[in-house]
Every structure is written in C-alpha cells, then in structure tokens.
Design an enzyme around this catalytic site. Structure first.
Site, mmCIF file in Angstrom:
data_model
loop_
_atom_site.group_PDB
_atom_site.id
_atom_site.type_symbol
_atom_site.label_atom_id
_atom_site.label_comp_id
_atom_site.label_asym_id
_atom_site.label_seq_id
_atom_site.Cartn_x
_atom_site.Cartn_y
_atom_site.Cartn_z
ATOM 1 C CG ASP A 1 -8.439 -4.217 -2.804
ATOM 2 O OD1 ASP A 1 -9.647 -4.021 -2.705
ATOM 3 O OD2 ASP A 1 -7.620 -3.350 -3.131
ATOM 4 C CG HIS B 1 -2.067 0.930 1.092
ATOM 5 N ND1 HIS B 1 -1.981 2.268 1.384
ATOM 6 C CD2 HIS B 1 -3.316 0.704 0.630
ATOM 7 C CE1 HIS B 1 -3.148 2.820 1.117
ATOM 8 N NE2 HIS B 1 -3.977 1.907 0.661
#
Ligand code: COA
Length: 424
Positions: A359, A302
């Site tokens: 996700d 991320h």
C-alpha cells in the site's frame, strides 16, 4: 509419520505433523481438545493454519509470493489480470482458446440488472464507495439464485467477476454525481473499467496504454495473498454455506479497514498531511514511534513479510517508470521515498522488521492514473476478487471444511445469583 509431543499436566500426547509442498510444518491439533480437554490461545491467528490450500505461497522471511507456483514478479511483468484470474480460480494457466473464451464470458456478463441502478440512487453522494461495493456484492444474490450445480456456480463466478467492475465504476459515478456509463464489449477488462469510470456522455475517455498496463499490473499484484483478513472472512462466512455473493460481500467489508485494504487511502492522506505540514518527516517518524500516540506510519509493516514485501519492490520501481511515462511529478512520491529511507535506518523500524508494504506506493500510482483517493480500496477489492473466489471455491470443494467456529477462554464472572433491584 512424524509427530509432535505435548506434555500437559504430566501426561504426554502426540500429534501428527503436516508438511506443505514448500516444506512448511504444521502440528495437526484437530484432535487436541478431544484428547486433552485444552484448546490453543492465538489472538489474531498468527500461528494458526485454518486450511490446506493449493493457491498461493508466501515466504515472509524471504519475501516470496507465488500464485499457483508462478512468481509474482513474472506474472506482474508478463501476464494480464484476466489471465491471472483464470490461473487463480481454475488452478492452471489457460490455453489461448481457454483465455479467449474466458475473456468473452467476463465481457458479456458486465451489465447490471436495471433495477439495481435504483439502489445506487438511494445512497447519499457522500457514501464511501466501499459501503456501496459491499452491499451491491451481497445484493447480486437477490438476482442470481444460490445454485449448487457446479456449472451454475461457475456461471455465478463469471457474473461476479464481470459485474463487480461495473458496480465499482457506478459507485464512483455516484460519488461524483455523474451519469452511469455502461460497459463496452470491445474493450479489455481494464480498459472497460477506466472507460466506465472516466467517460462522460459528452466525451469518451482517451485510453492510454501506459495507464491501462499500470492498472492491470496493480490488479495482478493484489489478486491473492493467502489467508489474510478479508480472505479468511470470505472462508469464514462461506463455511456456513452462505452463497458466493454473500461471502464476497463480507470480504469487501473486511478489506475496508485501515489496517488492511483501507491502508492505501490512509497512506495518501498521511503523505498529504505531511506535505501540508511543510514536509517535516522527522516529526511524523517520532510520532509513529511514540506509544502514547495512535499515529502509525501507514503502508509500513506486515503480519507476514518480515524482510520485504515483494509487491512493494515491484511497485517502487513501477512508480518511477509510470510517473516518468505520464510526465507527472508528485511531491508525495519524494516524501514517501524520504520516509522509507529514514525508516529503513531507524532502529525502531529495523528491530520490529517494519518495511514498506504494497500500500505504500500503490496510492501514488493510482493518483498518477487519475484514480481518486476514495476509490483506492475499491481498486484493491477489484484486484483481490479472483483470490477471494478461488479461496471460496477451494473451501467449498474441500471435504475437510467444517463450519468455522473458534473457541474462547472465558474470563468473566463465575456463576452468581441474580438479585432483583428494589425499585420502590
Ligand atoms: N508504524 C509504527 N509502528 C508500527 C507499525 C507502523 N506502521 N506497524 C507495526 N508497528 C509496531 C507496533 O506498534 C508494535 O510495536 P511494539 O512491539 O512495540 O508493541 C510492533 O510494530 C508489531 O506490530 P503489530 O501491530 O503487533 O503487528 P501486526 O502483525 O499485528 O500488524 C499491521 C500488522 C500491517 C496491521 C501493522 O504493521 C500496521 O498497522 N501497519 C500499518 C497499516 C498498513 O499499512 N496496513 C496494510 C497491510 S498490507
């Protein structure tokens, strides 16, 4: 006032510092070019603050995410998606009456203009629902004029929140070749979404509180994430004074990419591939680390979270609970857990601070809820919609907003003279 000093070509310049409510520090370089002639270079904008915002706070090192000051963990457990929409867009939690009125409004604006159904008919059945979502969000501006009166802007916000769900469900019905199912005013926001997706004219959809609650929680977890790629796109497009629907349609397109919202679909496709290949995790871990291979461990890493993604922590727990409650066992969940375990011990992932993101587990819950893979990114868009709207609204009300127009450092040819090619 605290200042930052810059030494450039032996000349010293001072720039003011801005401190956020959580102590974050920024150097205000808005006068940098005017004062020094130089610009900054920051590909991917990882060090650039593009706005001041009251909406969402993230501390990537500590794994903190708060909407309007409220921790994501508390909202995911105790709040509802509709309440979170209100919180993000209007800045505070609603009173009981405000929530009732808001729910009523977003329930009674769900119908699409009948002419819009013709657009859906024109798409091939194989069209990705995100292509339809983006086009339909922009198409709403053809039906609902671009108004500047704050009350009318608020009405368009309500329309968008209400109709986006109908558009999402119709996009799904198009992909499976079933008749469109109209919204029902006696259902909650999330129940209505499930009803429009899964009911057929011959049989109603049996609503399950476990499924409804799990979907509501997923929508809450996705509702805002400060200046991510799609939200920045909404602000970028909106900064030219393009209308709300056009700005949101652009945000949908940005979200579609596999490095952003499209990652949830990619995660499941990756897990399915590993499953079909006999579950050889090690092979794929090696590939993910190989710089000659384009394979990445989808759902890992991320830009902001460098310790853990708090949404992934909530989802990992919820995945076990939801699958247990529904009596579903999914071999992909075991593969996901094994991959995570190996990655968390592997120096490649540890050194680069790569952890599971939102996700990684969301796709497994979506599957258990019966939501098809190509709809995962659409569900993300549905969740992110209130965040986009809140950010668009904040941007349009901010007197500091200017049309977004980054600069560049030109690296092409220096001036040269044109010579005509002799064609004879
Ligand atoms: N698998 C393998 N390697 C990865 C990786 C992944 N999922 N994510 C990042 N890396 C590696 C990069 O190759 C790079 O390695 P290097 O320093 O040796 O060149 C390093 O980690 C930093 O990655 P970078 O792409 O520069 O980070 P970023 O901040 O620009 O990108 C993401 C962030 C999210 C786009 C990236 O981690 C990614 O592609 N993840 C997979 C897609 C995904 O899950 N997206 C959803 C985000 S919510």
């Amino acid at each position: 006032m605290s200042m930052a000093k810059l030494l450039l070509n032996d000349k010293e310049y001072e720039f003011p510092l801005i401190t956020g409510s959580e102590g974050e520090v920024a150097i205000d370089i808005s006068k940098l070019r005017a004062q020094t002639g130089a610009i900054t270079y920051d590909p991917g904008y990882g060090n650039t603050g593009a706005c001041l915002s009251d909406i969402t706070f993230i501390d990537g090192e500590q794994g903190i995410l708060r909407y309007r000051g409220y921790p994501i963990e508390q909202l995911a457990e105790k709040s509802s998606f509709v309440e979170v929409c209100y919180l993000l867009i209007y800045g505070q939690l609603p009173t009981a009456q405000e929530l009732k009125d808001f729910e009523h409004k977003i329930t009674y604006h769900t119908l699409l203009h009948e002419d819009m159904k013709k657009f859906f008919e024109g798409y091939p059945r194989t069209a990705h629902p995100m292509a339809i979502m983006s086009a339909m969000a922009i198409s709403l501006s053809a039906y609902y004029p671009d108004l500047t009166d704050p009350e009318m802007i608020d009405l368009n916000i309500i329309r968008l929140l209400a109709k986006f769900k109908t558009i999402a469900a119709f996009a799904y019905k198009k992909s499976v070749g079933q008749p469109y199912i109209y919204p029902r005013n006696d259902l909650s926001y999330t129940e209505d979404m499930l009803h429009m997706m899964f009911a057929v004219p011959t049989e109603p959809y049996q609503l399950s509180p476990v499924i409804t609650r799990a979907l509501d929680m997923l929508l809450i977890l996705h509702a805002d994430h400060e200046q991510n790629c799609s939200t920045s796109t909404v602000r970028m497009v909106g900064s030219s004074q393009a209308n709300l629907f056009a700005s949101i349609g652009a945000g949908v397109s940005a979200l579609w990419g596999p490095l952003h919202g499209g990652a949830n679909q990619e995660v499941i496709q990756m897990l399915e591939m590993i499953h079909k290949d006999g579950g050889d995790y090690q092979k794929y871990m090696t590939l993910a680390k190989d710089k000659n291979s384009s394979f990445r461990l989808m759902g890992f890493g991320h830009r902001v979270y460098k310790n853990f993604d708090p949404r992934a922590t909530i989802l990992k727990k919820a995945t076990d609970a939801v699958l247990n409650e529904l009596g579903v066992s999914d071999p992909l969940l075991d593969i996901a857990k094994n991959l995570e375990e190996i990655a968390l011990r592997d120096s490649y992932f540890v050194d680069r601070k790569l952890y599971p993101n939102v996700d990684f587990y969301s796709g497994i819950i979506y599957r258990a809820l019966g939501i098809p893979t190509e709809m995962f990114t659409v569900m993300f868009a549905l969740g992110r919609l209130p965040g986009w709207i809140a950010q668009w609204k904040e941007m349009t009300n901010d007197s500091a907003t200017r049309i977004n127009r980054p600069r560049q450092i030109y690296t092409g040819s220096v001036a040269r003279d044109y010579t005509a090619v002799n064609t004879r």
